[in-house]
Scaffold this motif. Structure first.
Motif, PDB file in Angstrom:
ATOM      1  N   GLY A   1       0.827  -1.199   0.000  1.00  0.00           N
ATOM      2  CA  GLY A   1       0.000   0.000   0.000  1.00  0.00           C
ATOM      3  C   GLY A   1       0.859   1.245   0.000  1.00  0.00           C
ATOM      4  O   GLY A   1       2.086   1.195  -0.114  1.00  0.00           O
ATOM      5  N   ASP A   2       0.212   2.378   0.131  1.00  0.00           N
ATOM      6  CA  ASP A   2       0.883   3.676   0.142  1.00  0.00           C
ATOM      7  C   ASP A   2       1.105   4.064   1.596  1.00  0.00           C
ATOM      8  O   ASP A   2       0.197   4.521   2.289  1.00  0.00           O
ATOM      9  CB  ASP A   2       0.015   4.712  -0.573  1.00  0.00           C
ATOM     10  N   TYR A   3       2.338   3.890   2.063  1.00  0.00           N
ATOM     11  CA  TYR A   3       2.627   4.142   3.471  1.00  0.00           C
ATOM     12  C   TYR A   3       2.523   5.626   3.841  1.00  0.00           C
ATOM     13  O   TYR A   3       2.343   5.957   5.016  1.00  0.00           O
ATOM     14  CB  TYR A   3       4.022   3.619   3.822  1.00  0.00           C
ATOM     15  N   SER A   4       2.626   6.511   2.852  1.00  0.00           N
ATOM     16  CA  SER A   4       2.525   7.939   3.160  1.00  0.00           C
ATOM     17  C   SER A   4       1.136   8.292   3.686  1.00  0.00           C
ATOM     18  O   SER A   4       0.965   9.320   4.339  1.00  0.00           O
ATOM     19  CB  SER A   4       2.837   8.777   1.911  1.00  0.00           C
ATOM     20  N   ARG A   5       0.165   7.440   3.420  1.00  0.00           N
ATOM     21  CA  ARG A   5      -1.201   7.696   3.888  1.00  0.00           C
ATOM     22  C   ARG A   5      -1.384   7.392   5.376  1.00  0.00           C
ATOM     23  O   ARG A   5      -2.374   7.810   5.978  1.00  0.00           O
ATOM     24  CB  ARG A   5      -2.190   6.855   3.083  1.00  0.00           C
ATOM     25  N   ILE A   6      -0.438   6.643   5.958  1.00  0.00           N
ATOM     26  CA  ILE A   6      -0.593   6.247   7.362  1.00  0.00           C
ATOM     27  C   ILE A   6       0.595   6.673   8.226  1.00  0.00           C
ATOM     28  O   ILE A   6       0.624   6.390   9.429  1.00  0.00           O
ATOM     29  CB  ILE A   6      -0.787   4.724   7.493  1.00  0.00           C
TER      30      ILE A   6
END
Length: 357
Positions: A233-238
């Protein structure tokens, strides 16, 4: 946090530095175990009586075999490759009151998932993993980690036909996961990994996962290591929100993406331990030790060596078994070589990089 980690250092560790090595969880099942399952389920037209006792013995043999295989590869913390489990949601849903199954659902390509439905209030009816842990712990000479699917993924990957919201279902499941974790701790488990692959694909719900983890971690002793594995996934979102979670370690899949997202974790100081994938679980080739060493050193851009754990990107169950073993063996060899270089002062650590420096 360091004290929690030091309990997993082998007494005969060859280097002063210690970078913990482990695996995420799943591992290829021996071919004979798959045949035994088919015999037990009647999928093979064979004049063979293969009852539940035979099936339980086969799973026990496979569990013991893979645990020892992990130890032979040199891992500091082992699992049994989840030999008794089938799928990470289905396995638990079969053991939770309130779930039912209505047949497989096509998820991508020609792959099907037996997606369960929550049709009534979920309840804890039987232990999920305690027997598994006790068996593996008795078979192992090294510490054992217990992977367990987290409540948010259990909710998100199911049809919710009872609760008002998925959030309500997640919190109800978190209470059940807490009960299981408490029983695991009572049985002697000291390393629990919560698997939440749904987290980085549904970023607006990171607060729900945080609340679930608070419910899971309540009353858990300080000497129990809690890790959170989010495999894609997109870790920048969490991030940096996950830094507020009550966990010791955050486990990420970055090798498959050639560490393109590593900078995400340098934008704010990384205050947890980092479990870094250093071999690719999606590629059926064994990376050479030299390449894995460079991958291990990428972790020093985020945390110092004493806060780095190395593992494969994700579970290895889809790989040929000889490839999975080769990855583990080379991963351990690479890590021990990096430790020796650290001892000799041959690795320039500096300070962990910050994107805003």
């Amino acid at each position: 946090m360091t004290d929690v980690r030091d309990q997993f250092r082998p007494p005969n560790h060859p280097n002063d530095h210690f970078i913990l090595t482990t695996v995420v969880g799943s591992y290829p099942k021996p071919k004979w175990l798959n045949r035994a399952r088919d015999l037990y389920e009647g999928a093979l037209d064979a004049d063979v009586t293969f009852d539940e006792g035979n099936w339980e013995e086969a799973k026990a043999d496979a569990s013991r075999l893979i645990t020892q295989e992990h130890e032979r590869a040199g891992l500091d913390v082992v699992v049994d490759g989840e030999m008794r489990r089938n799928e990470m949601v289905e396995y638990f849903a079969h053991r939770i009151t309130g779930y039912e199954f209505n047949g497989p659902v096509k998820v991508w390509g020609h792959n099907y998932f037996d997606k369960p439905s929550v049709v009534s209030e979920v309840a804890y009816d039987e232990q999920w993993l305690v027997d598994e842990f006790e068996f593996v712990d008795a078979a192992a000479e090294r510490p054992v980690k217990v992977p367990i699917t987290g409540p948010y993924t259990l909710a998100n990957w199911s049809f919710n036909e009872h609760y008002d919201t998925e959030e309500d279902l997640s919190y109800a499941l978190a209470e059940l996961v807490n009960l299981e974790v408490e029983k695991l701790v009572e049985a002697g488990a000291r390393y629990i990994q919560i698997d939440e692959p749904a987290l980085a694909t549904t970023p607006d719900d990171h607060a729900i996962v945080g609340e679930c983890l608070e419910l899971i971690a309540k009353n858990i002793p300080d000497d129990v290591r809690i890790g959170l594995h989010v495999c894609y996934g997109d870790y920048s979102r969490i991030y940096p929100e996950i830094l507020d979670y009550p966990i010791d370690e955050f486990d990420v899949e970055l090798c498959n993406g050639d560490y393109e997202q590593l900078d995400v974790f340098t934008e704010h100081e990384f205050t947890k331990d980092l479990a870094l994938g250093v071999v690719d679980a999606h590629v059926a080739e064994v990376e050479p030790v030299s390449q894995i060493k460079e991958n291990v050193k990428r972790g020093f851009e985020v945390v110092p060596p004493e806060r780095l754990t190395v593992s494969p990107d994700c579970g290895l169950k889809l790989l040929p078994r000889e490839v999975a073993y080769g990855k583990m063996e080379n991963m351990v060899a690479a890590t021990r070589e990096v430790e020796a270089e650290l001892d000799a002062g041959d690795v320039d650590l500096g300070a962990p990089a910050r994107a805003d420096d």
